[in-house]
Scaffold this active site. Structure first.
Site, PDB file in Angstrom:
ATOM      1  N   CYS A  74     -27.580   1.449   8.863  1.00 25.99           N
ATOM      2  CA  CYS A  74     -26.493   0.577   8.414  1.00 25.99           C
ATOM      3  C   CYS A  74     -25.599   1.310   7.420  1.00 25.99           C
ATOM      4  O   CYS A  74     -24.375   1.144   7.428  1.00 25.99           O
ATOM      5  CB  CYS A  74     -27.063  -0.676   7.767  1.00 25.99           C
ATOM      6  SG  CYS A  74     -28.091  -1.674   8.873  1.00 25.99           S
TER       7      CYS A  74
ATOM      8  N   CYS B 197     -31.313  -0.204   5.006  1.00 28.10           N
ATOM      9  CA  CYS B 197     -31.273   0.363   6.354  1.00 28.10           C
ATOM     10  C   CYS B 197     -30.420   1.625   6.367  1.00 28.10           C
ATOM     11  O   CYS B 197     -29.201   1.576   6.109  1.00 28.10           O
ATOM     12  CB  CYS B 197     -30.722  -0.677   7.326  1.00 28.10           C
ATOM     13  SG  CYS B 197     -30.405  -0.029   8.985  1.00 28.10           S
TER      14      CYS B 197
ATOM     15  N   HIS C 175       7.628  14.293  -2.421  1.00 28.78           N
ATOM     16  CA  HIS C 175       7.384  14.977  -1.146  1.00 28.78           C
ATOM     17  C   HIS C 175       8.221  16.253  -1.070  1.00 28.78           C
ATOM     18  O   HIS C 175       7.737  17.318  -0.660  1.00 28.78           O
ATOM     19  CB  HIS C 175       7.730  14.061   0.029  1.00 28.78           C
ATOM     20  CG  HIS C 175       6.682  13.048   0.358  1.00 28.78           C
ATOM     21  ND1 HIS C 175       5.389  13.393   0.654  1.00 28.78           N
ATOM     22  CD2 HIS C 175       6.735  11.696   0.441  1.00 28.78           C
ATOM     23  CE1 HIS C 175       4.682  12.302   0.918  1.00 28.78           C
ATOM     24  NE2 HIS C 175       5.484  11.254   0.786  1.00 28.78           N
TER      25      HIS C 175
ATOM     26  N   TRP D 163       0.959  13.034   1.410  1.00 27.95           N
ATOM     27  CA  TRP D 163       1.279  12.326   2.650  1.00 27.95           C
ATOM     28  C   TRP D 163       0.194  11.303   2.988  1.00 27.95           C
ATOM     29  O   TRP D 163       0.501  10.161   3.376  1.00 27.95           O
ATOM     30  CB  TRP D 163       1.439  13.349   3.784  1.00 27.95           C
ATOM     31  CG  TRP D 163       1.328  12.769   5.151  1.00 27.95           C
ATOM     32  CD1 TRP D 163       2.261  12.018   5.804  1.00 27.95           C
ATOM     33  CD2 TRP D 163       0.206  12.871   6.036  1.00 27.95           C
ATOM     34  NE1 TRP D 163       1.796  11.649   7.048  1.00 27.95           N
ATOM     35  CE2 TRP D 163       0.540  12.163   7.213  1.00 27.95           C
ATOM     36  CE3 TRP D 163      -1.034  13.504   5.956  1.00 27.95           C
ATOM     37  CZ2 TRP D 163      -0.339  12.069   8.295  1.00 27.95           C
ATOM     38  CZ3 TRP D 163      -1.903  13.400   7.027  1.00 27.95           C
ATOM     39  CH2 TRP D 163      -1.553  12.703   8.171  1.00 27.95           C
TER      40      TRP D 163
ATOM     41  N   GLU E  12       0.614  -2.019 -12.151  1.00 28.23           N
ATOM     42  CA  GLU E  12      -0.385  -2.219 -11.105  1.00 28.23           C
ATOM     43  C   GLU E  12      -0.327  -1.083 -10.090  1.00 28.23           C
ATOM     44  O   GLU E  12      -1.361  -0.572  -9.647  1.00 28.23           O
ATOM     45  CB  GLU E  12      -0.155  -3.562 -10.424  1.00 28.23           C
ATOM     46  CG  GLU E  12      -1.203  -3.937  -9.396  1.00 28.23           C
ATOM     47  CD  GLU E  12      -2.562  -4.263 -10.004  1.00 28.23           C
ATOM     48  OE1 GLU E  12      -3.533  -4.358  -9.234  1.00 28.23           O
ATOM     49  OE2 GLU E  12      -2.642  -4.406 -11.239  1.00 28.23           O
TER      50      GLU E  12
ATOM     51  N   ASN F 271       1.089   2.498   2.309  1.00 27.98           N
ATOM     52  CA  ASN F 271       1.814   1.736   3.320  1.00 27.98           C
ATOM     53  C   ASN F 271       0.892   0.775   4.061  1.00 27.98           C
ATOM     54  O   ASN F 271       1.263  -0.382   4.327  1.00 27.98           O
ATOM     55  CB  ASN F 271       2.472   2.686   4.320  1.00 27.98           C
ATOM     56  CG  ASN F 271       3.733   3.316   3.779  1.00 27.98           C
ATOM     57  OD1 ASN F 271       4.310   2.841   2.806  1.00 27.98           O
ATOM     58  ND2 ASN F 271       4.171   4.402   4.390  1.00 27.98           N
TER      59      ASN F 271
ATOM     60  N   HIS G 222      -3.313   1.743  -9.214  1.00 28.38           N
ATOM     61  CA  HIS G 222      -3.794   2.093  -7.872  1.00 28.38           C
ATOM     62  C   HIS G 222      -3.666   3.599  -7.630  1.00 28.38           C
ATOM     63  O   HIS G 222      -4.573   4.226  -7.072  1.00 28.38           O
ATOM     64  CB  HIS G 222      -2.999   1.339  -6.808  1.00 28.38           C
ATOM     65  CG  HIS G 222      -3.449  -0.078  -6.611  1.00 28.38           C
ATOM     66  ND1 HIS G 222      -4.643  -0.400  -6.016  1.00 28.38           N
ATOM     67  CD2 HIS G 222      -2.865  -1.259  -6.936  1.00 28.38           C
ATOM     68  CE1 HIS G 222      -4.782  -1.709  -5.976  1.00 28.38           C
ATOM     69  NE2 HIS G 222      -3.721  -2.255  -6.522  1.00 28.38           N
TER      70      HIS G 222
ATOM     71  N   TRP H  63       3.170   7.000   9.055  1.00 23.49           N
ATOM     72  CA  TRP H  63       4.340   7.881   9.161  1.00 23.49           C
ATOM     73  C   TRP H  63       3.872   9.332   9.175  1.00 23.49           C
ATOM     74  O   TRP H  63       2.917   9.665   8.479  1.00 23.49           O
ATOM     75  CB  TRP H  63       5.263   7.634   7.951  1.00 23.49           C
ATOM     76  CG  TRP H  63       6.592   8.296   8.060  1.00 23.49           C
ATOM     77  CD1 TRP H  63       7.731   7.792   8.613  1.00 23.49           C
ATOM     78  CD2 TRP H  63       6.924   9.605   7.590  1.00 23.49           C
ATOM     79  NE1 TRP H  63       8.755   8.702   8.521  1.00 23.49           N
ATOM     80  CE2 TRP H  63       8.277   9.837   7.899  1.00 23.49           C
ATOM     81  CE3 TRP H  63       6.212  10.629   6.952  1.00 23.49           C
ATOM     82  CZ2 TRP H  63       8.927  11.023   7.593  1.00 23.49           C
ATOM     83  CZ3 TRP H  63       6.853  11.800   6.649  1.00 23.49           C
ATOM     84  CH2 TRP H  63       8.195  11.986   6.965  1.00 23.49           C
TER      85      TRP H  63
END
Length: 652
Positions: A64, A61, A402, A470, A443, A477, A447, A495
């Site tokens: 969808c 679909c 940052h 950011w 781990e 988070n 990620h 944030w």
């Protein structure tokens, strides 16, 4: 998709045979959903204490497929309404695309409520409001176990609460009859303890007159000590209200086990706590150099220590990291001089393999280079957690990068002639390589590598570099919110919060969105050198001055007097303990570590285990050997000349 309200929130994709591959393309494990098959759907939904919103669709679909992005956004939007949010997808082939909202009480096999959502209007606000309506219309018998009442309270029920003491906040949300903000905020706060939510309609005139409320929606807050008043919000939006209530003192996220910490545990970081580390008051609008220095200390003295030697790719990545920090670390000072010295030393070494001990000797300043220093202790301030093991190094490492992205934006030529100037986003690339090679949590590194491989190439300039980091930080988070690593006193949330940057938040079609121009402006200010606070930083030690001969013979009494002063100072430092919440002051009175190990016996030479006395002896022996060889050469030269003269005469 099932949005699991109250006790849980779940979004489910139902997979039928042959459609699993198609669903995997639309939804992944990184999305806030669980992909179910026809065999696992019944066991997941039957006897559940959750309200489920289930989407059935065909893998072929087109609508969808296009709707999948809206579905995932809806799941993310309602994720905060419970401890869990799960998603599921395709429907049996050939059936129409629709959603079913269904709730079953525990230990009951009969559906207590089922509603089908048909029609073209399946936008996020419409589906969200549908779920709220169904939850509110439950009878008391069928109400989910942990779902609070969503019906409005009356003034007769709430006015007696004014002035009463309690062990929690009570937030009264006053709104128009057709508004959903109050009910959505109530559901957003379900996973938090320490605050109770009440909803009142604007038609209740006695309550409005007593509380003097004239704008809607608004929040009137009853404090635990009996005081009460209006809760000011920059914008009258659901996200702002929820954020303000989540950040109230003592309000915590419920644990995974479904129980919050005790009242004593909630206050475990306050002055009566038993933590060995003193609490340090801090301003959330500031960035603390103590966090940045602690991050570098842990990076150089702990994480790097797992590598006995640095060679090949490891050595190159470490050189790039040191160069990046040396060029972009704000403020100058002893840390910058250390990183510059380390960078110059690494670049000047012709070796392809460097022992870690040599790096550590330079970091510890065994050569006693003036102005080079990095504190050898962890001193978290803005990154301190409510207990040991929470926040700390991961928070400070995020903060460090940052800061580096913003400093690169402010000083675009800083990386010229370093080998990094050719990269569009050098800070992100160095961060990616460092995390892949050195970061202790494999781990977490996996990620981050997946996120970098998926979208880092979309960042092509300095501004996009700042925003990409950011965005990834916020995604992490959201993924870890409510997990065991989430600090209940500093819950992971989007944030910057509205209290830090109200203009960063907007609402579009009933959904929270970021104003990225204002976010970029905020990040440039927040991580700028002018916003760094040196409070709580470890001060460099004073290196001893060289001794000068004293013909009058007064040096010994002075040295003894100086030693006595030093011993008194050491005694005071050993008995002084910073009080939690104690404000720092200038100089040595703020409890900073001013000493440094080592003292006596000469200056250590990098990684070789020799001090200056040993090296002086080596120099003397070298000079003596040279003189001996010169004398030996001269002796044989003279002897050879004599031999030639004697044998060159003619024999008669």
């Amino acid at each position: 998709f099932s949005a699991e309200f109250c006790s849980k929130s779940a979004a489910v994709l139902w997979l039928v045979p042959g459609s699993l591959g198609s669903a995997a393309r639309l939804y992944t494990e990184e999305d806030p959903l669980v992909i179910l098959s026809s065999g696992s759907l019944k066991s997941a939904v039957t006897n559940s204490s959750s309200a489920w919103l289930i989407q059935f669709f065909s893998s072929w679909c087109g609508h969808c497929i296009q709707y999948s992005s809206t579905w995932k956004a809806l799941a993310q939007d309602v994720k905060g309404t419970a401890a869990k949010t799960r998603f599921g997808s395709p429907k049996p082939e050939g059936s129409a695309s629709h959603s079913i909202f269904k709730y079953q009480r525990n230990h009951k096999k009969v559906n207590s409520l089922r509603a089908k959502c048909w029609g073209a209007d399946r936008s996020i606000p419409s589906v969200r409001q549908l779920m709220v309506n169904i939850l509110q219309n439950h009878t008391k018998l069928d109400r989910p176990e942990h779902c609070p009442p969503l019906e409005p309270y009356s003034s007769a029920q709430l006015l007696p609460l004014l002035g009463q003491r309690s062990d929690h906040y009570t937030a009264i949300i006053v709104e128009e009859p057709d508004s959903y903000v109050g009910r959505e905020v109530i559901l957003d706060l379900l996973q938090y303890s320490g605050v109770q939510m009440k909803r009142v309609l604007s038609s209740d005139r006695p309550l409005l007159d007593t509380l003097k409320i004239t704008t809607f929606p608004s929040i009137y807050l009853l404090h635990p000590n009996g005081t009460h008043g209006h809760l000011h919000s920059e914008k009258l939006l659901r996200f702002f209200f929820s954020s303000l209530l989540r950040t109230l003192p003592g309000v915590q996220r419920w644990s995974k086990s479904g129980s919050s910490s005790s009242s004593a545990g909630q206050m475990r970081v306050l002055p009566d706590n038993q933590n060995t580390e003193p609490w340090r008051d801090f301003d959330r609008s500031k960035v603390y150099t103590a966090d940045l220095e602690s991050a570098l200390h842990y990076l150089l003295r702990v994480e790097l220590a797992t590598h006995n030697t640095l060679e090949g790719e490891e050595l190159k990545i470490f050189k790039d990291l040191v160069t990046l920090v040396a060029k972009l670390y704000p403020g100058g000072g002893s840390v910058v001089k250390l990183m510059e010295t380390l960078s110059d030393w690494l670049l000047s070494m012709p070796l392809q393999r460097i022992p870690y001990q040599a790096v550590l000797d330079l970091v510890d300043n065994k050569m006693r280079i003036s102005g080079v220093f990095l504190g050898a202790e962890l001193r978290w301030v803005g990154c301190q957690g409510s207990r040991e093991g929470l926040r700390g190094y991961p928070c400070s490492l995020w903060t460090l990068f940052h800061v580096l992205t913003v400093q690169h934006d402010a000083n675009p030529t800083a990386l010229e002639n370093t080998g990094l100037e050719g990269e569009a986003v050098p800070v992100l690339q160095v961060m990616r390589r460092y995390i892949r090679m050195f970061f202790g949590c494999q781990e977490c590194g996996r990620h981050f590598e997946q996120a970098a491989a998926a979208s880092m190439d979309t960042a092509q300039n300095r501004e996009q570099q700042i925003l990409w980091l950011w965005q990834q930080h916020n995604r992490v988070n959201m993924r870890l919110a409510g997990s065991l690593s989430d600090d209940p006193l500093f819950p992971k949330a989007p944030w910057p919060s509205p209290s830090l940057c109200a203009s960063c938040h907007e609402e579009k079609n009933g959904v929270h969105v970021w104003n990225q121009d204002n976010v970029l402006r905020f990040l440039r200010h927040h991580y700028s050198a002018s916003n760094l606070s040196p409070k709580y930083s470890v001060t460099p030690p004073q290196l001893p001055a060289p001794l000068v001969p004293d013909p009058a013979g007064t040096s010994r009494p002075r040295e003894e007097h100086r030693g006595a002063q030093r011993s008194d100072t050491e005694k005071k430092a050993s008995t002084w303990t910073p009080r939690p919440g104690h404000q720092a002051v200038k100089g040595k009175e703020r409890g900073e570590v001013v000493g440094m190990g080592g003292g006596g016996g000469g200056v250590w030479i990098l990684g070789l285990g020799f001090n200056s006395v040993d090296m002086s002896l080596c120099v003397v022996l070298y000079v003596c050997s040279c003189l001996f060889l010169m004398l030996l050469c001269f002796f044989f030269k003279v002897r050879s000349r004599r031999w030639k003269l004697r044998h060159s005469r003619l024999h008669v």
